[in-house]
Design an enzyme around this catalytic site. Structure first.
Site, PDB file in Angstrom:
ATOM      1  N   ARG A 209       0.823  -1.215   0.000  1.00  0.00           N
ATOM      2  CA  ARG A 209       0.000   0.000   0.000  1.00  0.00           C
ATOM      3  C   ARG A 209       0.858   1.266   0.000  1.00  0.00           C
ATOM      4  O   ARG A 209       0.511   2.258   0.638  1.00  0.00           O
ATOM      5  CB  ARG A 209      -0.929   0.036   1.218  1.00  0.00           C
ATOM      6  CG  ARG A 209      -2.069  -0.944   1.144  1.00  0.00           C
ATOM      7  CD  ARG A 209      -3.181  -0.442   0.215  1.00  0.00           C
ATOM      8  NE  ARG A 209      -4.232  -1.420   0.143  1.00  0.00           N
ATOM      9  CZ  ARG A 209      -5.338  -1.379   0.883  1.00  0.00           C
ATOM     10  NH1 ARG A 209      -5.544  -0.399   1.719  1.00  0.00           N
ATOM     11  NH2 ARG A 209      -6.233  -2.330   0.759  1.00  0.00           N
TER      12      ARG A 209
ATOM     13  N   ARG B 170      -3.607   6.855   0.349  1.00  0.00           N
ATOM     14  CA  ARG B 170      -4.155   8.110   0.884  1.00  0.00           C
ATOM     15  C   ARG B 170      -3.213   8.921   1.750  1.00  0.00           C
ATOM     16  O   ARG B 170      -3.464  10.086   2.009  1.00  0.00           O
ATOM     17  CB  ARG B 170      -5.421   7.796   1.683  1.00  0.00           C
ATOM     18  CG  ARG B 170      -6.590   7.445   0.788  1.00  0.00           C
ATOM     19  CD  ARG B 170      -7.704   6.781   1.547  1.00  0.00           C
ATOM     20  NE  ARG B 170      -7.257   5.473   2.022  1.00  0.00           N
ATOM     21  CZ  ARG B 170      -8.032   4.599   2.627  1.00  0.00           C
ATOM     22  NH1 ARG B 170      -9.283   4.878   2.868  1.00  0.00           N
ATOM     23  NH2 ARG B 170      -7.538   3.432   3.010  1.00  0.00           N
TER      24      ARG B 170
ATOM     25  N   ARG C  44      -6.924  11.554  -6.631  1.00  0.00           N
ATOM     26  CA  ARG C  44      -8.198  10.932  -6.260  1.00  0.00           C
ATOM     27  C   ARG C  44      -9.339  11.948  -6.297  1.00  0.00           C
ATOM     28  O   ARG C  44     -10.433  11.644  -6.758  1.00  0.00           O
ATOM     29  CB  ARG C  44      -8.086  10.327  -4.864  1.00  0.00           C
ATOM     30  CG  ARG C  44      -9.201   9.334  -4.544  1.00  0.00           C
ATOM     31  CD  ARG C  44      -8.979   8.782  -3.157  1.00  0.00           C
ATOM     32  NE  ARG C  44      -9.871   7.720  -2.787  1.00  0.00           N
ATOM     33  CZ  ARG C  44     -11.193   7.823  -2.657  1.00  0.00           C
ATOM     34  NH1 ARG C  44     -11.793   8.959  -2.937  1.00  0.00           N
ATOM     35  NH2 ARG C  44     -11.900   6.781  -2.276  1.00  0.00           N
TER      36      ARG C  44
ATOM     37  N   ASP D 208      -6.448  -3.473  -7.425  1.00  0.00           N
ATOM     38  CA  ASP D 208      -7.040  -4.057  -6.219  1.00  0.00           C
ATOM     39  C   ASP D 208      -7.235  -5.556  -6.419  1.00  0.00           C
ATOM     40  O   ASP D 208      -7.400  -6.013  -7.555  1.00  0.00           O
ATOM     41  CB  ASP D 208      -8.390  -3.410  -5.892  1.00  0.00           C
ATOM     42  CG  ASP D 208      -8.753  -3.634  -4.422  1.00  0.00           C
ATOM     43  OD1 ASP D 208      -8.276  -2.857  -3.573  1.00  0.00           O
ATOM     44  OD2 ASP D 208      -9.468  -4.610  -4.121  1.00  0.00           O
TER      45      ASP D 208
ATOM     46  N   TYR E 112     -14.199 -12.766   0.394  1.00  0.00           N
ATOM     47  CA  TYR E 112     -14.870 -11.515   0.000  1.00  0.00           C
ATOM     48  C   TYR E 112     -16.141 -11.790  -0.790  1.00  0.00           C
ATOM     49  O   TYR E 112     -17.167 -11.145  -0.614  1.00  0.00           O
ATOM     50  CB  TYR E 112     -13.941 -10.635  -0.840  1.00  0.00           C
ATOM     51  CG  TYR E 112     -13.153  -9.660  -0.003  1.00  0.00           C
ATOM     52  CD1 TYR E 112     -13.774  -8.534   0.552  1.00  0.00           C
ATOM     53  CD2 TYR E 112     -11.809  -9.853   0.254  1.00  0.00           C
ATOM     54  CE1 TYR E 112     -13.066  -7.650   1.338  1.00  0.00           C
ATOM     55  CE2 TYR E 112     -11.097  -8.974   1.037  1.00  0.00           C
ATOM     56  CZ  TYR E 112     -11.727  -7.866   1.585  1.00  0.00           C
ATOM     57  OH  TYR E 112     -11.033  -6.999   2.363  1.00  0.00           O
TER      58      TYR E 112
HETATM   59  O1  CP3 Z   1      -0.021  -1.787  -2.334  1.00  0.00           O
HETATM   60  C1  CP3 Z   1      -0.233  -0.903  -3.193  1.00  0.00           C
HETATM   61  O2  CP3 Z   1       0.157   0.273  -3.089  1.00  0.00           O
HETATM   62  C2  CP3 Z   1      -0.915  -1.333  -4.478  1.00  0.00           C
HETATM   63  C3  CP3 Z   1      -2.320  -1.221  -4.517  1.00  0.00           C
HETATM   64  C4  CP3 Z   1      -3.211  -2.103  -3.672  1.00  0.00           C
HETATM   65  C5  CP3 Z   1      -4.463  -1.640  -3.199  1.00  0.00           C
HETATM   66  N1  CP3 Z   1      -5.120  -2.691  -2.640  1.00  0.00           N
HETATM   67  C6  CP3 Z   1      -4.945  -0.275  -3.331  1.00  0.00           C
HETATM   68  C7  CP3 Z   1      -6.062   0.193  -2.489  1.00  0.00           C
HETATM   69  C8  CP3 Z   1      -3.094  -3.432  -3.302  1.00  0.00           C
HETATM   70  C9  CP3 Z   1      -1.929  -4.368  -3.493  1.00  0.00           C
HETATM   71  C10 CP3 Z   1      -4.313  -3.789  -2.674  1.00  0.00           C
HETATM   72  C11 CP3 Z   1      -4.592  -5.150  -2.191  1.00  0.00           C
HETATM   73  C12 CP3 Z   1      -5.819  -5.385  -1.432  1.00  0.00           C
HETATM   74  N2  CP3 Z   1      -7.055  -4.844  -1.645  1.00  0.00           N
HETATM   75  C13 CP3 Z   1      -5.918  -6.309  -0.380  1.00  0.00           C
HETATM   76  C14 CP3 Z   1      -4.795  -7.205   0.108  1.00  0.00           C
HETATM   77  C15 CP3 Z   1      -3.891  -6.493   1.022  1.00  0.00           C
HETATM   78  C16 CP3 Z   1      -4.493  -6.151   2.369  1.00  0.00           C
HETATM   79  O3  CP3 Z   1      -4.664  -4.946   2.614  1.00  0.00           O
HETATM   80  O4  CP3 Z   1      -4.772  -7.081   3.141  1.00  0.00           O
HETATM   81  C17 CP3 Z   1      -7.238  -6.292   0.096  1.00  0.00           C
HETATM   82  C18 CP3 Z   1      -7.794  -7.093   1.237  1.00  0.00           C
HETATM   83  C19 CP3 Z   1      -7.950  -5.362  -0.729  1.00  0.00           C
HETATM   84  C20 CP3 Z   1      -9.392  -5.016  -0.659  1.00  0.00           C
HETATM   85  C21 CP3 Z   1      -9.572  -3.593  -0.287  1.00  0.00           C
HETATM   86  N3  CP3 Z   1      -9.326  -2.531  -1.127  1.00  0.00           N
HETATM   87  C22 CP3 Z   1     -10.020  -3.085   0.951  1.00  0.00           C
HETATM   88  C23 CP3 Z   1     -10.378  -3.922   2.162  1.00  0.00           C
HETATM   89  C24 CP3 Z   1     -10.060  -1.699   0.828  1.00  0.00           C
HETATM   90  C25 CP3 Z   1     -10.602  -0.736   1.843  1.00  0.00           C
HETATM   91  C26 CP3 Z   1      -9.662  -0.487   2.954  1.00  0.00           C
HETATM   92  C27 CP3 Z   1      -8.990   0.826   2.773  1.00  0.00           C
HETATM   93  O5  CP3 Z   1      -7.785   0.902   3.036  1.00  0.00           O
HETATM   94  O6  CP3 Z   1      -9.701   1.781   2.393  1.00  0.00           O
HETATM   95  C28 CP3 Z   1      -9.581  -1.361  -0.460  1.00  0.00           C
HETATM   96  C29 CP3 Z   1      -9.407  -0.007  -0.999  1.00  0.00           C
HETATM   97  C30 CP3 Z   1      -8.040   0.349  -1.470  1.00  0.00           C
HETATM   98  N4  CP3 Z   1      -7.217  -0.482  -2.175  1.00  0.00           N
HETATM   99  C31 CP3 Z   1      -7.406   1.614  -1.316  1.00  0.00           C
HETATM  100  C32 CP3 Z   1      -6.175   1.529  -1.958  1.00  0.00           C
HETATM  101  C33 CP3 Z   1      -5.136   2.614  -2.135  1.00  0.00           C
HETATM  102  C34 CP3 Z   1      -8.010   2.839  -0.641  1.00  0.00           C
HETATM  103  C35 CP3 Z   1      -8.768   3.549  -1.707  1.00  0.00           C
HETATM  104  C36 CP3 Z   1      -9.130   4.981  -1.417  1.00  0.00           C
HETATM  105  O7  CP3 Z   1     -10.087   5.162  -0.642  1.00  0.00           O
HETATM  106  O8  CP3 Z   1      -8.504   5.863  -2.012  1.00  0.00           O
END
Ligand code: CP3
Length: 347
Positions: free
Chosen positions: A28, A32, A41, A78, A153
């Site tokens: 990640r 944000r 964004r 994602d 999920y």
């Molecule tokens: O790592 C990186 O920088 C690459 C991008 C990436 C994202 N999600 C961007 C993202 C990666 C590799 C993921 C993987 C992901 N997505 C996982 C596995 C890793 C982990 O965190 O356990 C999971 C479970 C997801 C599903 C997911 N996507 C969730 C649960 C959420 C909401 C939680 C949150 O942090 O808001 C997301 C949204 C998400 N994926 C964001 C980002 C940058 C936040 C989006 C935003 O609101 O701008």
């Protein structure tokens, strides 16, 4: 221990060499906590639109590498693009995270790879654009969710603390659940192969919800599908470098994962001792992790100490410096810069 600064040092570690200082990236790392992410964004409007607009996804992929000079970029995307490709609707709600449409049975999911490919085309375009904008000395990491985490999920419809709906389904309808996992293993393999073909240097399998399973279920729901993904990716992309991240599992399960799946590197969460991982998993390949994302928020002496400890405890094995889970939105960007400098011995 020899000191090397090869092109794409992360790839040397994935080839099981000890590199000092270790390559560093952060799960990640695009997100944000970065003002430049926030501004894109705001302009684009939604997270999903960012993922599905190739120039935007590539721009955001490169932001943290440009700011911090990390050794790798991870594609901005994602794990839920795979359920999307299979035809289960996915949306992201502000403050709530992902919400999926109702699961209507594995037999209703899309099986046509041509359609998967069309639905995922923006992700592959983003990957190509990221590779062409990335310094050739840096690695580009593609990724996918593991079958178990994706199934969870898809059955829960959202994130959940104990994956109860998924477990109940799996215990009550083991055959159907087995077919779902196999289908997901096929789709995940397809997605990883496409990313490798289009310029990813390595791929990571995120099994964020692998924790909390009894050993027998860990075997059936995590190990078996992951073995299937790793072997079918390598059948189509010989020598593919693969990182596996089974988060929050027991030490016995980590060891089983490292020995049975054939991944080149195992991601270690925050609660698992990196000293233990170096000793017990270092024989199978590389290890990655396990800085506490909350220490990264805290900064100061606690952060310096945490970095030092990981560097010391993992120094004798192939190691990629990373967090035990993703960077949190409250993280001060200067703390990320500090960690990079401490790892490289320049601060
Ligand atoms: O790592 C990186 O920088 C690459 C991008 C990436 C994202 N999600 C961007 C993202 C990666 C590799 C993921 C993987 C992901 N997505 C996982 C596995 C890793 C982990 O965190 O356990 C999971 C479970 C997801 C599903 C997911 N996507 C969730 C649960 C959420 C909401 C939680 C949150 O942090 O808001 C997301 C949204 C998400 N994926 C964001 C980002 C940058 C936040 C989006 C935003 O609101 O701008």
């Amino acid at each position: 221990m020899k000191s090397v600064t090869p092109v794409r040092s992360l790839m040397s570690v994935l080839a099981h060499s000890v590199v000092s200082p270790p390559p560093i990236w952060m799960m990640r790392q695009a997100g944000r906590y970065l003002p430049e992410y926030q501004s894109v964004r705001k302009r684009v409007g939604s997270f999903w639109a960012m993922c599905m607009t190739p120039e935007i996804a590539a721009e955001v992929t490169l932001q943290p590498v440009e700011r911090f000079d990390l050794d790798a970029a991870i594609l901005f995307s994602d794990i839920l693009v795979v359920p999307h490709a299979l035809g289960q609707p996915v949306r992201f709600e502000e403050g709530l995270g992902p919400v999926l449409g109702e699961f209507r049975g594995e037999e209703t999911l899309e099986r046509d790879v041509v359609i998967w490919d069309q639905r995922l085309a923006p992700v592959y375009a983003a990957l190509r654009a990221s590779r062409s904008g990335l310094d050739s000395a840096k690695a580009l990491i593609g990724f996918a969710g593991a079958p178990w985490t994706l199934a969870a999920y898809m059955l829960e419809g959202k994130g959940s603390p104990d994956q109860r709906a998924a477990k109940l389904f799996a215990y009550r309808q083991p055959e159907q659940f087995g077919r779902l996992l196999q289908m997901l293993a096929d789709a995940v393999s397809f997605h990883l192969v496409r990313q490798l073909e289009q310029g990813a240097d390595a791929v990571q399998i995120f099994d964020s919800w692998a924790g909390g399973l009894p050993d027998a279920e860990f075997e059936r729901w995590v190990i078996t599908p992951t073995v299937s993904v790793v072997s079918s990716v390598r059948e189509r992309c010989a020598g593919a470098r693969i990182i596996g991240f089974p988060r929050a599992v027991t030490q016995t399960q980590y060891e089983r994962y490292a020995s049975a799946t054939g991944v080149d590197c195992v991601g270690i969460d925050t609660a698992t001792s990196i000293a233990w991982a170096a000793e017990r998993l270092g024989n199978y390949g590389a290890i990655q992790g396990n800085l506490d994302p909350i220490a990264l928020i805290a900064g100061g002496k606690a952060l310096d100490r945490a970095v030092e400890r990981i560097m010391t405890e993992a120094r004798l094995v192939p190691h990629i410096f990373n967090l035990g889970h993703g960077v949190l939105p409250e993280t001060p960007p200067e703390n990320v810069a500090r960690v990079v400098a401490r790892v490289r011995g320049t601060a």
